[in-house]
Design a protein around this motif. Structure first.
Motif, mmCIF file in Angstrom:
data_model
loop_
_atom_site.group_PDB
_atom_site.id
_atom_site.type_symbol
_atom_site.label_atom_id
_atom_site.label_comp_id
_atom_site.label_asym_id
_atom_site.label_seq_id
_atom_site.Cartn_x
_atom_site.Cartn_y
_atom_site.Cartn_z
ATOM 1 N N LEU A 1 2.473 -1.240 -0.751
ATOM 2 C CA LEU A 1 1.800 -2.519 -0.971
ATOM 3 C C LEU A 1 0.605 -2.350 -1.908
ATOM 4 O O LEU A 1 0.351 -3.204 -2.757
ATOM 5 C CB LEU A 1 1.345 -3.097 0.368
ATOM 6 C CG LEU A 1 0.844 -4.547 0.345
ATOM 7 C CD1 LEU A 1 1.974 -5.494 -0.019
ATOM 8 C CD2 LEU A 1 0.257 -4.930 1.689
ATOM 9 N N HIS A 2 -0.117 -1.273 -1.757
ATOM 10 C CA HIS A 2 -1.245 -1.005 -2.632
ATOM 11 C C HIS A 2 -0.779 -0.793 -4.068
ATOM 12 O O HIS A 2 -1.418 -1.256 -5.020
ATOM 13 C CB HIS A 2 -2.009 0.226 -2.119
ATOM 14 C CG HIS A 2 -3.319 0.437 -2.794
ATOM 15 N ND1 HIS A 2 -3.425 1.027 -4.042
ATOM 16 C CD2 HIS A 2 -4.600 0.131 -2.415
ATOM 17 C CE1 HIS A 2 -4.692 1.087 -4.397
ATOM 18 N NE2 HIS A 2 -5.428 0.550 -3.432
ATOM 19 N N ARG A 3 0.330 -0.111 -4.256
ATOM 20 C CA ARG A 3 0.853 0.124 -5.602
ATOM 21 C C ARG A 3 1.329 -1.182 -6.239
ATOM 22 O O ARG A 3 1.091 -1.430 -7.433
ATOM 23 C CB ARG A 3 2.002 1.127 -5.539
ATOM 24 C CG ARG A 3 2.493 1.557 -6.911
ATOM 25 C CD ARG A 3 3.634 2.525 -6.804
ATOM 26 N NE ARG A 3 4.787 1.907 -6.148
ATOM 27 C CZ ARG A 3 5.898 2.593 -5.817
ATOM 28 N NH1 ARG A 3 5.964 3.892 -6.066
ATOM 29 N NH2 ARG A 3 6.903 1.990 -5.247
ATOM 30 N N LEU A 4 1.981 -2.032 -5.465
ATOM 31 C CA LEU A 4 2.412 -3.330 -5.995
ATOM 32 C C LEU A 4 1.212 -4.211 -6.345
ATOM 33 O O LEU A 4 1.245 -4.969 -7.328
ATOM 34 C CB LEU A 4 3.303 -4.031 -4.971
ATOM 35 C CG LEU A 4 3.856 -5.393 -5.377
ATOM 36 C CD1 LEU A 4 4.673 -5.307 -6.663
ATOM 37 C CD2 LEU A 4 4.708 -5.983 -4.251
ATOM 38 N N ALA A 5 0.133 -4.116 -5.559
ATOM 39 C CA ALA A 5 -1.081 -4.872 -5.868
ATOM 40 C C ALA A 5 -1.658 -4.453 -7.211
ATOM 41 O O ALA A 5 -2.138 -5.295 -7.991
ATOM 42 C CB ALA A 5 -2.106 -4.679 -4.752
ATOM 43 N N ASP A 6 -1.619 -3.151 -7.502
ATOM 44 C CA ASP A 6 -2.099 -2.679 -8.801
ATOM 45 C C ASP A 6 -1.234 -3.213 -9.936
ATOM 46 O O ASP A 6 -1.745 -3.501 -11.035
ATOM 47 C CB ASP A 6 -2.114 -1.150 -8.837
ATOM 48 C CG ASP A 6 -3.160 -0.562 -7.898
ATOM 49 O OD1 ASP A 6 -4.118 -1.298 -7.567
ATOM 50 O OD2 ASP A 6 -3.017 0.616 -7.497
ATOM 51 N N THR A 7 0.070 -3.374 -9.700
ATOM 52 C CA THR A 7 0.951 -3.919 -10.729
ATOM 53 C C THR A 7 0.674 -5.399 -10.965
ATOM 54 O O THR A 7 0.583 -5.854 -12.109
ATOM 55 C CB THR A 7 2.420 -3.721 -10.327
ATOM 56 O OG1 THR A 7 2.683 -2.319 -10.130
ATOM 57 C CG2 THR A 7 3.353 -4.253 -11.413
ATOM 58 N N LEU A 8 0.530 -6.151 -9.886
ATOM 59 C CA LEU A 8 0.293 -7.592 -10.004
ATOM 60 C C LEU A 8 -1.078 -7.899 -10.607
ATOM 61 O O LEU A 8 -1.281 -8.968 -11.183
ATOM 62 C CB LEU A 8 0.427 -8.267 -8.643
ATOM 63 C CG LEU A 8 1.816 -8.193 -7.990
ATOM 64 C CD1 LEU A 8 1.793 -8.883 -6.630
ATOM 65 C CD2 LEU A 8 2.874 -8.828 -8.890
ATOM 66 N N LYS A 9 -1.994 -6.965 -10.465
ATOM 67 C CA LYS A 9 -3.327 -7.181 -11.017
ATOM 68 C C LYS A 9 -3.287 -7.259 -12.543
ATOM 69 O O LYS A 9 -4.158 -7.872 -13.166
ATOM 70 C CB LYS A 9 -4.256 -6.058 -10.555
ATOM 71 C CG LYS A 9 -5.722 -6.303 -10.871
ATOM 72 C CD LYS A 9 -6.562 -5.095 -10.455
ATOM 73 C CE LYS A 9 -6.434 -4.801 -8.982
ATOM 74 N NZ LYS A 9 -7.323 -3.668 -8.560
ATOM 75 N N THR A 10 -2.289 -6.632 -13.147
ATOM 76 C CA THR A 10 -2.177 -6.640 -14.611
ATOM 77 C C THR A 10 -1.470 -7.886 -15.150
ATOM 78 O O THR A 10 -1.391 -8.069 -16.363
ATOM 79 C CB THR A 10 -1.402 -5.398 -15.076
ATOM 80 O OG1 THR A 10 -0.068 -5.437 -14.533
ATOM 81 C CG2 THR A 10 -2.097 -4.125 -14.611
#
Length: 403
Positions: free
Chosen positions: A174-183
């Motif tokens: 979930l943390h990794r997906l959050a970093d992707t969506l932040k971009t």
């Protein structure tokens, strides 16, 4: 004959000069006892033998008295109706005078008025034409702007993205997906659904993600359902339908790896879009298999598959659709008004195909993205969360950043 005329004039003089007795008053006019005075007036017939001089004097005296009558209160009262009688004719005369004056000046006034009205009408027409031209030009600009906006929306820029994610038992993915969506450029809404309750770890990751999110909970008992993720997705669909969220819905599993270009292509979808997904494997010599559409331009004409049992050979992370299909079926001419949901009775392998069958009626209603479906935008990594080592996590992070 002469005596009769003389008697007639004497009778008029007597009636004119004789006072009118009023009740309670005397003819003497004194303050003491009333004194009765008898006045003897001869009959006209009895005076025919009088001499002509006395008759002529009486006649002259009566004529003078008639010319200068004695003024009294009664005579003043009789003079008042004379003015009242003249008021109505005077008013009629004045009214006719005004009408005549008005009719006399009518040609001049009408001529000047017509000229003024004509000039005003010309000015009004010019102003009306200016207003019409201004409105038409404004409408043309508005239509052009609406057209450009619709074209922009059709190209995908500015569409609202609704990313649906079901949470795992641990928060690393979930943390990794959050970093992707932040971009990803906004507008974007991240709908995260958990089972039973909101965990502290997930809430903290969402708060620190910097992404607009909604944290939902599926209240079903996880021990009584076969696949909790099916019910979690249905909670998100119900939330979108209840609040009528207008955007593009995409089921983003947090274990997958996504290219940032995928979210740019999502904004191009009008109704239903699909693309290829690469499924990585470890136990076979083949590094990856491709699952998804075969396209001619953006038209879907076939599928990459090794199993022909499914109607649509797509993965859950390999398609997205317009959210209005959920809560506005008339817009898309859907024959059925049943709610679109994931089926708990369907096996996991058929979940995507069973869901797509509720959204579209065939490949003609699909859009292949990108052009010719020539790029892989999603990578599926079938790894268990508890077997993930730190080295594998580092590799996955490097892969997600390099995309």
């Amino acid at each position: 004959m002469y005596c009769r005329l003389e008697g007639f004039w004497l009778e008029i003089m007597r009636r004119t000069l004789s006072p009118v007795p009023r009740p309670g008053t005397s003819l003497g006019g004194g303050g003491g006892e009333s004194t009765s005075v008898a006045v003897a007036v001869g009959s006209p017939l009895s005076k025919c033998n009088h001499d002509n001089s006395s008759s002529f004097a009486s006649t002259q005296y009566g004529f003078v008295l008639n010319l200068f009558p004695k003024t009294s209160s009664r005579s003043l009262e009789k003079q008042k109706p004379k003015w009242n009688a003249w008021r109505r004719p005077f008013f009629h005369f004045f009214l006719c005078f005004l009408v005549g004056v008005f009719l006399g000046f009518t040609p001049i006034v009408s001529l000047t008025t017509s000229t003024y009205v004509h000039s005003r009408s010309q000015v009004g027409k010019v102003q009306l034409y200016d207003v019409v031209n201004h409105v038409m030009s404004a409408n043309m600009l508005k239509n052009d702007s609406v057209k450009q906006e619709s074209q922009t929306l059709e190209r995908g820029f500015g569409k609202f993205l609704i990313i649906v994610t079901t949470t795992p038992t641990r928060g690393y993915y979930l943390h990794r997906l959050a970093d992707t969506l932040k971009t990803v450029e906004p507008p974007l809404l991240w709908v995260v659904v958990e089972m039973t309750r909101q965990s502290r770890e997930t809430s903290e990751i969402l708060r620190k993600s910097g992404v607009l999110y909604r944290h939902l909970v599926c209240t079903k008992n996880a021990t009584e359902v076969k696949d909790p993720r099916v019910h979690q997705r249905n909670v998100a669909l119900s939330h979108i339908e209840t609040h009528r969220l207008d955007g593009i819905v995409y089921f983003a599993d947090d274990t997958n790896i996504y290219s940032t270009q995928l979210f740019q292509h999502l904004r191009q979808i009008r109704r239903f879009g699909t693309w290829q997904v690469a499924k990585l494997k470890k136990s076979t010599r083949v590094a990856a298999t491709f699952v998804g559409p075969i396209c001619n331009g953006t038209q879907v004409i076939g599928w990459h598959t090794t199993n022909v049992m499914r109607r649509y050979h797509a993965e859950l992370s390999g398609f997205a659709f317009n959210s209005t299909i959920l809560w506005d079926p008339k817009q898309w001419h859907r024959p059925s008004t049943q709610r679109i949901r994931h089926l708990d009775t369907v096996k996991d392998f058929f979940q995507a195909s069973a869901f797509i069958e509720q959204v579209v009626e065939g490949e003609t209603e699909m859009e292949g993205i990108p052009e010719e479906c020539s790029e892989v935008l999603v990578w599926y990594v079938p790894m268990e969360i508890d077997r993930l080592s730190s080295s594998n996590a580092t590799i996955l992070d490097h892969l997600s950043i390099s995309m």
